[in-house]
Design an enzyme around this catalytic site. Structure first.
Site, short mmCIF file in Angstrom:
data_model
loop_
_atom_site.label_atom_id
_atom_site.label_comp_id
_atom_site.label_asym_id
_atom_site.label_seq_id
_atom_site.Cartn_x
_atom_site.Cartn_y
_atom_site.Cartn_z
N MET A 345 0.85 -1.19 0.00
CA MET A 345 0.00 0.00 0.00
C MET A 345 0.87 1.23 0.00
O MET A 345 1.77 1.38 0.83
CB MET A 345 -0.94 0.00 1.22
CG MET A 345 -1.83 1.23 1.30
SD MET A 345 -2.90 1.39 -0.14
CE MET A 345 -3.04 3.16 -0.26
N GLU A 346 0.56 2.16 -0.94
CA GLU A 346 1.41 3.31 -1.22
C GLU A 346 1.23 4.47 -0.26
O GLU A 346 1.34 5.64 -0.66
CB GLU A 346 1.15 3.79 -2.64
CG GLU A 346 -0.26 4.33 -2.92
CD GLU A 346 -1.26 3.32 -3.41
OE1 GLU A 346 -2.28 3.71 -3.99
OE2 GLU A 346 -1.02 2.10 -3.20
N GLU A 380 4.75 0.70 -6.02
CA GLU A 380 4.38 1.60 -4.92
C GLU A 380 5.10 2.94 -5.03
O GLU A 380 4.52 4.00 -4.75
CB GLU A 380 4.67 0.94 -3.57
CG GLU A 380 4.00 -0.41 -3.36
CD GLU A 380 2.52 -0.40 -3.68
OE1 GLU A 380 1.83 0.60 -3.37
OE2 GLU A 380 2.04 -1.39 -4.27
N HIS A 383 3.54 5.37 -7.38
CA HIS A 383 2.37 6.06 -6.82
C HIS A 383 2.75 7.32 -6.04
O HIS A 383 1.88 8.18 -5.81
CB HIS A 383 1.63 5.13 -5.85
CG HIS A 383 0.68 4.18 -6.50
ND1 HIS A 383 -0.27 4.58 -7.41
CD2 HIS A 383 0.51 2.84 -6.34
CE1 HIS A 383 -0.98 3.53 -7.79
NE2 HIS A 383 -0.53 2.47 -7.16
#
Length: 814
Positions: A345-346, A380, A383
């Site tokens: 998760m970024e 990631e 992002h």
């Protein structure tokens, strides 16, 4: 969010049902086709990712019964303090966290109502209300007349006895308590074993709609604000958040000695990118680049974070050059979480990963594991600009965010590991992956109407192969026909124009069009008109070229030619084909056979050449498609002849790698050759080549006898699987004992967890299915994947289907 991992509970469970429940149609359909067709057949039970989104009826016209926030209040700053309790409450047995929040917001339209997202939080009352309202400008704030929690739409509702005035600023204060549950969403707990002791950490996963489980907030991506985070935590633990820690001080609260860590203000950002973590982790870092890798102390001590540290810096520098923009934050922390639903998760400045997606150990990790780590890190980090600096306005454009990262992850990884040639692997990893799904009548367009995506469930459903893999494929196509230079020029202009703000996909088209015009690139139509045929309708065309006349025609390609397409298309399922060969990609003949465009014999004729093939990509593509024939014929009289045919095809490849690796005593040097050696062993053992089966059984038996595992990490997954498939209870129990006692290397656990699903013993598979219900045996993050692995085993298909039906209520509630 990293692709291939995240799946919502409803979607995941329905995916299992679809995969197993499609047995009746398996003779006519491919693996993915069966799964997605099954989802479509079950659409009356639950909406799934493959079903076009529909607008959810709302119970009334009251603002608090609508899922979208009104636009009359705009947050500016939050000041949030949280105290996660890492030991259970002695009375309730629950893990909890305490919190307080101050949000300053501006009123941009007069209103007597405040709606702010809140889910599963209990509030302290002030004068019988759930919050305090103050003014931070010249007008007085009205009193709160009534307040309540609206569960369905997840709001804290505050009705006022006066009006908030346009152009003035106000402050809302709340105190609350929430459960630090093990549900992998919002502010939650993760547990693991270290030195024989259970350890508990507090961590977060906000995307897409779970920041509201941590504190009350305007939880929509366009509601960007600045965040001041403070964490109170136990002595001996470390606190992390998006910003750099300013100071950590010792405090005493009710006789308890604690630490208080204050973090610097974040940049202006969306709530779904927030993160805060408390753990007793260790770290390694590079003080020059501000890069740190956090993980369990034993993992850091074993050097498992070193590869990620070595590659993060070069990948960050690559994207700085690619975007022509410096990294916008002062630090880049990355942390491996034992219990994590997504792949990664970024979160801006504090990226969270599954342990298997960040930690590399040469003694246990394969070259495939290593490549996955490099590509997920690249995904990631991409992002940090595309998604974080410039953020989608609403979730209906999720495909642009995730599709872009899924495309450029190959560029970032290729820069970090140039000898691997990973840019070629997008064909297998994304294009072929999504073809079978997008060729269904139940597919959906890349971009949905904003009004069709309202509820948290509808938002979660968008995290699918269409958004990630078709998005990546379409953007790759776009970059190719514009040229990479023009694509980058437009991308840089787009990021500059919308920095720290929000955008929609057509904003990118506008800036790419400007770049094309300024570069004197002639296009047959506007970029908007070209790309909308790929974005606003589902599917892709099958193109027919008449070699006699030179005429070109197209029609909507469907795996099931008799399927009825009920989703209307504004373009009547015609696509812009001026860049024909890039659009076609590499459609394989198996798809044409399934669609009844060519015969089965014609399709199988394309496999004759495999005896002479030595490259990885053609072999992997062939193996992926041969799964279709295994499912067609596994219980028919032609299964034996098919095995005989395939063993003849794979034997030269098996012999080729046997000679290259000194009688299979080592692995090849080349990255793709290492992959193809695995293909050779996997198919040779699967088709019954005696030499291969003896080889894997000998390796596995030696491990059982000596308790020393000499199997190369590259080969472990396929060796474990084939040895357990050929063995019985003794082999299965040994693998399970290794799985249970391995609490230090997640990658090895993942290989064993998968291999345990390969047994041909029904009673062992049934026992394994029961284990998925116990998080002490199979982590919650792995339960769905384990059931799917069992369902992929011919012996386990009906067992998994019966299990899910029998346990539906329990699985769904968990």
């Amino acid at each position: 969010m990293g692709k291939g991992f995240f799946i919502s509970k409803t979607v995941g469970i329905l995916g299992i049902i679809a995969g197993v429940g499609a047995l009746a149609t398996i003779i006519a359909l491919s693996v993915v086709y069966s799964q997605e067709k099954g989802k479509n057949n079950n659409q009356n039970e639950e909406q799934t990712t493959s079903k076009p989104p529909t607008t959810t009826p709302i119970p009334s016209n009251k603002p608090w019964d609508k899922y979208r926030l009104p636009k009359n209040l705009v947050p500016e700053t939050y000041n949030v303090t949280l105290w996660p309790r890492l030991t259970p409450d002695p009375t309730t047995g629950l893990y909890t966290f305490l919190g307080s929040s101050v949000v300053d917001f501006e009123c941009v339209e007069d209103t007597d109502l405040i709606l702010i997202h809140s889910n599963k939080l209990n509030y302290t009352e002030f004068e019988n209300q759930l919050a305090r309202l103050m003014s931070v400008s010249s007008v007085e704030a009205p009193a709160i007349k009534s307040s309540w929690l609206q569960g369905v739409t997840q709001y804290l509702v505050l009705e006022l006895d006066g009006t908030l005035k346009k152009g003035h600023k106000y402050r809302l204060y709340t105190e609350f308590i929430g459960e630090l549950a093990d549900d992998l969403g919002g502010f939650y707990r993760s547990e693991y074993m270290e030195d024989g002791e259970k350890r508990v950490m507090a961590t977060t996963q906000m995307q897409p709609t779970d920041a509201r489980k941590s504190f009350p907030c305007f939880d929509e991506p366009a509601m960007k604000a600045y965040f001041f985070i403070t964490l109170i935590h136990d002595r001996g633990t470390t606190a992390l958040s998006n910003g750099k820690d300013i100071e950590t001080t010792e405090i005493n609260h009710d006789g308890q000695d604690l630490l208080k860590t204050v973090f610097e203000r974040t940049e202006k950002m969306s709530t779904y990118l927030l993160a805060f973590i408390v753990s007793d982790y260790d770290s390694i870092g590079n003080s020059i680049d501000g890069i740190r890798i956090f993980a369990r102390r034993s993992a850091i001590a074993a050097g498992q974070g070193q590869y990620a540290l070595n590659k993060t810096g070069p990948i960050l520098k690559f994207f700085e050059q690619y975007y022509n923009a410096t990294y916008p934050l002062p630090k880049s922390d990355q942390i491996a979480i034992p219990d994590f639903n997504a792949g990664a998760m970024e979160n801006w400045g504090l990226i969270t990963y599954r342990e298997t997606a960040l930690l590399y150990d040469e003694a246990f990790s394969s070259n495939s594991n290593k490549e996955k780590i490099a590509t997920i890190i690249a995904h990631e980090l991409a992002h940090m600009w595309f998604g974080n600096l410039v953020t989608l306005r609403w979730w209906n454009d999720l495909w642009l965010n995730e599709g872009f990262a899924s495309y450029v992850e190959y560029l970032g990884a290729n820069n970090a590991e140039p000898e691997w040639n990973v840019t070629d692997l997008i064909v297998l990893g994304d294009i072929h992956r999504v073809f079978a799904i997008d060729a269904l009548a139940s597919s959906h367009p890349l971009s949905s109407k904003e009004e069709d995506i309202q509820t948290p469930a509808q938002i979660s459903e968008l995290f699918d192969a269409i958004s990630y893999s078709k998005g990546a494929s379409v953007l790759r196509m776009l970059s190719d026909f514009l040229t990479e230079d023009v694509f980058q020029l437009g991308l840089r202009s787009y990021l500059s124009a919308f920095s720290f703000g929000n955008a929609v996909y057509t904003d990118l088209w506008y800036h790419l069009q400007k770049a094309a015009d300024s570069s004197k690139l002639e296009l047959p139509d506007t970029l908007d008109n070209i790309m909308n045929t790929w974005v606003l309708q589902m599917g892709f065309p099958v193109v027919t070229i008449n070699t006699g006349t030179g005429s070109v025609s197209q029609q909507h390609f469907l795996l099931d030619p008799e399927a009825v397409v009920t989703t209307p298309s504004p373009f009547k399922y015609l696509h812009c084909l001026f860049y024909l060969f890039l659009l076609i990609y590499q459609v394989n003949t198996i798809f044409f056979m399934q669609a009844k465009i060519i015969s089965t014999v014609q399709a199988l004729n394309t496999t004759k050449y495999l005896s002479n093939e030595r490259d990885y990509i053609p072999w992997k593509a062939a193996l992926n498609n041969l799964d279709f024939f295994y499912l067609m014929f596994d219980r028919s009289e032609v299964y034996g002849p098919m095995q005989d045919y395939l063993v003849k095809k794979v034997s030269p490849l098996f012999e080729y790698y046997k000679q290259m690796t000194d009688n299979s005593s080592k692995v090849p040097d080349g990255h793709m050759d290492q992959y193809n050696q695995v293909n050779a062993i996997s198919l040779a053992c699967r088709t019954g080549l005696e030499e291969c089966q003896n080889l894997v059984m000998t390796w596995f038996q030696e491990w059982m006898d000596t308790d020393t595992n000499r199997i190369h990490p590259n080969l472990r997954s396929t060796v474990y699987c084939n040895a357990i498939a050929a063995g019985g209870k003794k082999e299965w129990d040994f693998a399970w004992s290794q799985f249970i006692k391995n609490d230090s290397t997640a990658i090895e656990s993942d290989k064993l967890r998968y291999a345990l699903s390969c047994t041909k013993q029904p009673w062992l598979l049934n026992r394994y299915l029961e284990y998925t219900l116990d998080p002490d045996m199979i982590r919650k993050q792995d339960a769905t994947a384990t059931i799917v692995d069992i369902a992929s085993n011919v012996v386990g298909q009906s067992l998994a289907w019966d299990f899910v039906r029998a346990r539906w209520s329990y699985i769904f509630s968990q």
